[in-house]
Structures are given as C-alpha cells and as structure tokens.
Motif scaffolding. Structure first.
Motif, PDB file in Angstrom:
ATOM      1  N   LYS A  36       3.176  -8.268   6.950  1.00 46.84           N
ATOM      2  CA  LYS A  36       2.197  -9.206   6.361  1.00 46.84           C
ATOM      3  C   LYS A  36       0.712  -9.071   7.002  1.00 46.84           C
ATOM      4  CE  LYS A  36       0.966 -13.392   3.902  1.00 46.84           C
ATOM      5  NZ  LYS A  36       1.438 -14.836   3.492  1.00 46.84           N
ATOM      6  N   GLU A  37       0.910  -9.396   8.352  1.00 50.58           N
ATOM      7  CA  GLU A  37      -0.402  -9.290   9.052  1.00 50.58           C
ATOM      8  C   GLU A  37      -1.045  -7.935   9.282  1.00 50.58           C
ATOM      9  OE1 GLU A  37      -1.735 -10.445  13.841  1.00 50.58           O
ATOM     10  OE2 GLU A  37       0.198 -10.959  13.186  1.00 50.58           O
ATOM     11  N   LEU A  38      -0.201  -6.793   9.367  1.00 54.53           N
ATOM     12  CA  LEU A  38      -0.582  -5.585   9.393  1.00 54.53           C
ATOM     13  C   LEU A  38      -1.323  -5.174   8.128  1.00 54.53           C
ATOM     14  CD1 LEU A  38      -0.662  -2.896  11.040  1.00 54.53           C
ATOM     15  CD2 LEU A  38       1.481  -2.118  10.025  1.00 54.53           C
ATOM     16  N   GLU A  39      -0.748  -5.313   6.882  1.00 58.94           N
ATOM     17  CA  GLU A  39      -1.296  -5.127   5.876  1.00 58.94           C
ATOM     18  C   GLU A  39      -2.655  -5.826   5.580  1.00 58.94           C
ATOM     19  OE1 GLU A  39      -0.336  -5.319   0.889  1.00 58.94           O
ATOM     20  OE2 GLU A  39       1.336  -5.718   2.597  1.00 58.94           O
ATOM     21  N   GLY A  40      -2.731  -6.951   6.061  1.00 62.38           N
ATOM     22  CA  GLY A  40      -3.883  -7.725   5.974  1.00 62.38           C
ATOM     23  C   GLY A  40      -5.202  -7.032   6.665  1.00 62.38           C
ATOM     24  N   LEU A  41      -4.583  -6.314   7.928  1.00 65.43           N
ATOM     25  CA  LEU A  41      -5.801  -5.767   8.590  1.00 65.43           C
ATOM     26  C   LEU A  41      -6.236  -4.309   8.006  1.00 65.43           C
ATOM     27  CD1 LEU A  41      -4.551  -6.135  12.016  1.00 65.43           C
ATOM     28  CD2 LEU A  41      -6.409  -7.292  11.138  1.00 65.43           C
ATOM     29  N   LEU A  42      -5.279  -3.737   7.256  1.00 64.85           N
ATOM     30  CA  LEU A  42      -5.449  -2.370   6.914  1.00 64.85           C
ATOM     31  C   LEU A  42      -6.016  -2.305   5.376  1.00 64.85           C
ATOM     32  CD1 LEU A  42      -2.538  -0.440   8.394  1.00 64.85           C
ATOM     33  CD2 LEU A  42      -4.855  -0.552   9.322  1.00 64.85           C
ATOM     34  N   ILE A  43      -5.478  -3.219   4.426  1.00 66.79           N
ATOM     35  CA  ILE A  43      -5.444  -3.025   3.152  1.00 66.79           C
ATOM     36  C   ILE A  43      -6.479  -3.949   2.558  1.00 66.79           C
ATOM     37  CG2 ILE A  43      -4.256  -2.814   0.763  1.00 66.79           C
ATOM     38  CD1 ILE A  43      -3.573  -0.455   3.102  1.00 66.79           C
ATOM     39  N   VAL A  44      -7.446  -3.636   1.516  1.00 70.48           N
ATOM     40  CA  VAL A  44      -8.274  -4.372   0.793  1.00 70.48           C
ATOM     41  C   VAL A  44      -8.315  -3.899  -0.679  1.00 70.48           C
ATOM     42  CG1 VAL A  44     -10.677  -5.156   0.520  1.00 70.48           C
ATOM     43  CG2 VAL A  44      -9.924  -4.744   2.963  1.00 70.48           C
ATOM     44  N   GLU A  45      -7.781  -5.060  -1.434  1.00 74.65           N
ATOM     45  CA  GLU A  45      -7.574  -4.422  -2.979  1.00 74.65           C
ATOM     46  C   GLU A  45      -6.936  -3.128  -3.141  1.00 74.65           C
ATOM     47  OE1 GLU A  45     -11.720  -4.812  -4.598  1.00 74.65           O
ATOM     48  OE2 GLU A  45     -11.952  -6.799  -4.249  1.00 74.65           O
ATOM     49  N   ALA A  46      -5.774  -3.112  -2.467  1.00 70.70           N
ATOM     50  CA  ALA A  46      -4.656  -2.189  -2.589  1.00 70.70           C
ATOM     51  C   ALA A  46      -5.389  -0.816  -2.405  1.00 70.70           C
ATOM     52  CB  ALA A  46      -4.505  -2.023  -4.160  1.00 70.70           C
ATOM     53  N   GLU A  47      -6.311  -0.939  -1.370  1.00 67.26           N
ATOM     54  CA  GLU A  47      -6.826   0.383  -0.715  1.00 67.26           C
ATOM     55  C   GLU A  47      -7.185   0.281   0.722  1.00 67.26           C
ATOM     56  OE1 GLU A  47     -10.657   1.198  -3.024  1.00 67.26           O
ATOM     57  OE2 GLU A  47      -9.376   2.699  -4.449  1.00 67.26           O
ATOM     58  N   CYS A  48      -7.248   1.451   1.503  1.00 67.94           N
ATOM     59  CA  CYS A  48      -7.496   1.597   2.849  1.00 67.94           C
ATOM     60  C   CYS A  48      -8.790   2.162   3.003  1.00 67.94           C
ATOM     61  CB  CYS A  48      -6.314   2.263   3.547  1.00 67.94           C
ATOM     62  SG  CYS A  48      -6.580   2.452   5.394  1.00 67.94           S
ATOM     63  N   TRP A  49      -9.840   1.310   3.688  1.00 69.51           N
ATOM     64  CA  TRP A  49     -10.860   2.053   4.112  1.00 69.51           C
ATOM     65  C   TRP A  49     -11.219   1.734   5.618  1.00 69.51           C
ATOM     66  CZ3 TRP A  49     -14.290   4.612   0.933  1.00 69.51           C
ATOM     67  CH2 TRP A  49     -13.879   4.591  -0.438  1.00 69.51           C
ATOM     68  N   VAL A  50     -10.211   2.053   6.290  1.00 73.40           N
ATOM     69  CA  VAL A  50     -10.592   1.680   7.611  1.00 73.40           C
ATOM     70  C   VAL A  50      -9.634   2.921   8.535  1.00 73.40           C
ATOM     71  CG1 VAL A  50     -10.853  -0.786   7.807  1.00 73.40           C
ATOM     72  CG2 VAL A  50      -8.505   0.099   8.078  1.00 73.40           C
ATOM     73  N   GLN A  51     -10.064   3.256   9.643  1.00 80.67           N
ATOM     74  CA  GLN A  51      -9.706   4.534  10.162  1.00 80.67           C
ATOM     75  C   GLN A  51      -8.249   4.375  10.865  1.00 80.67           C
ATOM     76  OE1 GLN A  51     -12.316   6.232  13.241  1.00 80.67           O
ATOM     77  NE2 GLN A  51     -10.605   6.705  14.497  1.00 80.67           N
ATOM     78  N   GLU A  52      -8.282   2.828  11.379  1.00 75.14           N
ATOM     79  CA  GLU A  52      -6.838   2.222  11.859  1.00 75.14           C
ATOM     80  C   GLU A  52      -5.639   2.785  10.870  1.00 75.14           C
ATOM     81  OE1 GLU A  52     -10.102   1.234  13.699  1.00 75.14           O
ATOM     82  OE2 GLU A  52      -9.533   0.496  11.726  1.00 75.14           O
ATOM     83  N   GLY A  53      -5.761   2.810   9.374  1.00 74.31           N
ATOM     84  CA  GLY A  53      -4.863   2.894   8.698  1.00 74.31           C
ATOM     85  C   GLY A  53      -4.371   4.375   8.679  1.00 74.31           C
TER      86      GLY A  53
END
Length: 261
Positions: A36-53
């Motif tokens: 849950k914590e990892l998803e919170g860092l990587l996903i916004v509105e069911a999409e990934c816009w960060v390099q770390e993802g």
C-alpha cells in the motif's frame, strides 16, 4: 482530440530512496502495508508519472517470480498499472526499453495467471497481459460490454460516431445532446474463426476462460461499423486503435494497424 485524452496529473516529488527501500523490504518480507505504501508513492489516479515506477519494474518482476501467490498478484497488478501508463506517458520510454527483459518476464507471468481467476475479473487479467505485451491502448480502455460505448471519427468523412456495445444494442449512431443516439445502424460482428492478430487472441482467451459476455462483445469491437452520414463501412477496432495509439517502447507481439494504409 482523442477520446482518452486527459490532462497530465501533478507529478509527486522525487522519493527514489524511499521507493528503493520499500522494494528491498518487499523482496525480503512482503506485507500488505508495504504494498500500500509503495503504491501510494508511485500511482496517482491509476497512472504512474514518476521515474521510480519505471525503474521499479525489474524488482517487481523478481518479486512476482519469487513470491507466493498473493504477493505475485500484488507485483503484477502494480507493474501493470505502471506499464499501462505508457499509453500517455512517454517521459521514461528509454527506461522501459532498458528493462525489456523485466517486461517480458512480467508478460509471461501474466499469461500464466490467465487460468487463475482468483479475485480478479477475466477482463482485468486479459488487460494486464495486454499491457505487458505492448498493447497499452487495449489494456487501458473500458470493456464493460453490459453497456459500453466508444467514440470514433469516421475514417472517410470525419463525422464523430458513437459505437455502442451492450444490453441496449450494438450499433453506430450520432449522439445528440437532447435526443440521445440517433440514426442507429447495427454493427456487423466479426466471425470468431475469421479474427486474426490480437483480436483473435483476446477473443479466444475470453472464450477459453468462459467469459461469454466479453468474448461476444469483442466480436463487435473487432467487427465493422457503418457511418450514418456518408454510408461508408470500416473496421471499428483498427480505426479506434489508430486514432488513439501513440508510439510506445514495448514492441507489440502483433503489428498494429497503420491508419495510413
């Protein structure tokens, strides 16, 4: 403007160290809270816009390969959300190309779980597999064939058409502000045995899994529509994909339609 355009979301602040630590912990001692914590860092509105993802894909592939069923599903689900974003996010294409072996491994694992429905719907399983196979558009659209509708421009006269597939009918129409769908013309479904390429794979996978509604809906999606204005007939899926699919870094297992031909 393509139907599925949306403004780009606010990109979260960089937290690469935090993501790396979470992935290390998940590889050793996975838990629901860590996921849950990892998803919170990587996903916004069911999409990934960060390099770390996108840099996380190799670690997610390792976790999916080496973990039990629950954490394998968690890793595949999260990786699929990240990869689906390639339909809109092209900032990190080179990272995905560099991690092509991880994406291929995720694809193999996603294919393997197609026979395991678990708590996931057949459509979700199919679309996760499509994402890793390079079909991020088909992996992203809605396929609720109880009441589905799409919008495409007629390839001959550019008239905007509604394509309806569901309990209310299977037709093309003009969508009127007050009168709803007017000038309805029935869709011509594809004959399953005559389907080819990714359409055949999608249909046969749905049928083999016993999802008759999905399989039948796909015959209409990969069938033909007629424009109520100019009377021309066209292949729905080919044109729908051509209107909405930008280049992305995973080579599809079957070549896409080229709208110029």
């Amino acid at each position: 403007m393509p139907e599925y355009w949306r403004p780009e979301p606010q990109i979260p602040d960089d937290d690469s160290a935090g993501v790396g630590r979470l992935l290390d912990r998940l590889e050793c001692h996975p838990s629901s809270d860590l996921w849950k914590e990892l998803e919170g860092l990587l996903i916004v509105e069911a999409e990934c816009w960060v390099q770390e993802g996108f840099t996380a894909l190799p670690a997610l592939a390792r976790i999916a390969q080496d973990s039990g069923e629950k954490d394998r599903h968690q890793a595949l689900d999260l990786a699929a959300v990240i990869v689906r974003t390639l339909h809109r996010n092209h900032l990190y294409d080179e990272l995905v190309r560099a991690n092509s072996e991880a994406v291929a491994a995720l694809h193999r694992l996603a294919q393997a779980r197609l026979t395991d429905s678990g708590n996931l719907t057949r459509t979700t399983l199919l679309q996760d597999t499509l994402a890793f196979a390079g079909y991020t558009f088909w992996a992203s659209i809605s396929m609720d064939f109880t009441d589905e509708h799409y919008h495409v421009g007629c390839p001959h006269c550019s008239t905007r058409l509604a394509i309806v597939i569901g309990e209310y009918g299977h037709y093309s129409a003009f969508r009127h502000y007050n009168d709803g769908d007017i000038h309805r013309i029935p869709l011509k479904p594809a004959i399953p045995d005559e389907l080819t390429g990714i359409g055949r794979w999608m249909h046969d996978t749905a049928a083999a899994g016993g999802d008759i509604l999905l399989a039948e809906g796909l015959t209409y999606l990969f069938g033909q529509a007629t424009c109520g204005l100019c009377g021309s007939t066209f292949d729905v899926a080919d044109w729908f994909e051509a209107e909405n699919s930008a280049h992305q870094p995973i080579d599809p297992i079957v070549a896409r339609t080229d709208r110029s031909t």
